[in-house]
Design a protein around this motif. Structure first.
Motif, PDB file in Angstrom:
ATOM      1  N   GLU A  83      -0.644   3.623  11.905  1.00 54.72           N
ATOM      2  CA  GLU A  83      -1.949   3.139  11.954  1.00 54.72           C
ATOM      3  C   GLU A  83      -2.748   3.602  11.042  1.00 54.72           C
ATOM      4  N   GLY A  84      -2.525   4.666  10.055  1.00 52.88           N
ATOM      5  CA  GLY A  84      -3.440   4.914   8.964  1.00 52.88           C
ATOM      6  C   GLY A  84      -2.776   5.996   7.897  1.00 52.88           C
ATOM      7  N   TYR A  85      -3.805   6.043   6.981  1.00 51.14           N
ATOM      8  CA  TYR A  85      -3.045   7.268   6.163  1.00 51.14           C
ATOM      9  C   TYR A  85      -2.486   8.385   6.628  1.00 51.14           C
ATOM     10  N   ARG A 159      -1.027  -0.796   7.238  1.00 55.28           N
ATOM     11  CA  ARG A 159      -1.794  -0.170   8.581  1.00 55.28           C
ATOM     12  C   ARG A 159      -2.281  -0.934   9.557  1.00 55.28           C
ATOM     13  N   SER A 160      -2.298  -0.575  10.740  1.00 56.71           N
ATOM     14  CA  SER A 160      -2.764  -1.408  11.656  1.00 56.71           C
ATOM     15  C   SER A 160      -4.317  -1.030  12.007  1.00 56.71           C
ATOM     16  N   ARG A 161      -4.458   0.248  11.437  1.00 54.15           N
ATOM     17  CA  ARG A 161      -5.913   0.759  11.364  1.00 54.15           C
ATOM     18  C   ARG A 161      -6.377   0.758  12.950  1.00 54.15           C
ATOM     19  N   GLU A 196      -9.584   5.462   9.066  1.00 48.64           N
ATOM     20  CA  GLU A 196      -9.744   3.896   9.125  1.00 48.64           C
ATOM     21  C   GLU A 196     -10.583   3.593  10.081  1.00 48.64           C
ATOM     22  N   GLU A 197     -10.940   4.335  11.277  1.00 51.72           N
ATOM     23  CA  GLU A 197     -11.954   4.022  12.274  1.00 51.72           C
ATOM     24  C   GLU A 197     -13.483   3.686  11.683  1.00 51.72           C
TER      25      GLU A 197
END
Length: 253
Positions: A83-85, A159-161, A196-197
């Protein structure tokens, strides 16, 4: 504007990597002495210390389910959505006590501190766009796993973010099947809230679910194909269930 607002946190994160300078000598000494047990222990300890400090710094709360599914024996491949870092931090916390290296894109190798650190914890760089070089990386990774070290792979490739998982890339499991290593599916949800959001580092709540390991040693070609589908479906289904309960928007109160 966002870059300026993030700059203080980026600097804190960059400085945090220096914690590994303190532990690097122990990791290197164990490696040079041919003591993989001590090397794994040193890597596991240092990465957990670092992740704990970063999580505290950025107020990331991690809830873990299924720790009983973590294999006692090393030489595993952990397969996770991406999903993210913050996924790396979450995994170091959720899999406390396990040495973890990551399959990473080769562009990261030139990053100050980060590039050297990824390699030092037994991470493997993979060159995208070159099948020949990618195969070399897979072979190197399989050898690393056969030698008793653990690797993490994000089969989405990027990443899907967000909470919607992308398709797994073809060939993502080759490293595990070449090494005949157990595959441990892991579901992560909430790390995209960290950065990311909104493009800003924010406090967040993260859920990690560790699923039972899947053996690959005796699988034929058809068995490998079914295993890949099973692992992807396990992670995807779990993510959908977790996402339904993510009513807090991931924010820490």
């Amino acid at each position: 504007m966002k870059l300026i607002r993030n700059l203080p946190n980026f600097l804190k994160l960059f400085r945090s990597i220096r914690i590994f300078d303190f532990y690097a000598k122990d990791i290197t000494a164990a490696r040079n002495e041919g003591d993989p047990v001590r090397e794994r222990e040193a890597i596991a300890y240092s990465t957990h210390i670092w992740a704990s400090k970063v999580a505290e710094m950025f107020k990331m709360e991690v809830t873990v389910e299924g720790r009983e599914n973590i294999p006692e024996k090393d030489g595993c491949v952990f397969i996770s959505n991406h999903e993210g870092y913050g996924d790396i931090i979450a995994l170091f916390l959720a899999l406390e006590g396990k040495q973890l290296g990551f399959i990473a894109k080769d562009q990261l190798e030139s990053m100050p501190y980060f590039g050297k650190w990824i390699k030092n914890i037994r991470g493997i760089y993979i060159k995208r766009g070159s099948a020949k070089e990618a195969l070399k990386s897979i072979q190197e990774g399989a050898k690393t796993v056969k030698n008793g070290f653990n690797l993490v792979i994000f089969p989405e490739g990027t990443r899907s973010r967000g909470p919607k998982m992308g398709e797994f890339k073809a060939g993502s499991f080759k490293l595990a099947t070449k090494a005949k290593a157990p595959v441990v599916p892991v579901t992560i949800n909430g790390t995209y809230h960290m950065y990311e959001e909104y493009g800003l580092i924010k406090p967040c709540k993260v859920n990690v679910v560790i699923h039972p390991a899947v053996e690959t040693a005796d699988l034929d070609r058809h068995g490998v194909s079914e295993m890949e589908k099973q692992v992807e479906n396990t992670i995807r289904t779990s993510l959908e269930e977790i996402s339904k309960g993510d009513i807090s928007n991931g924010e820490v109160s």
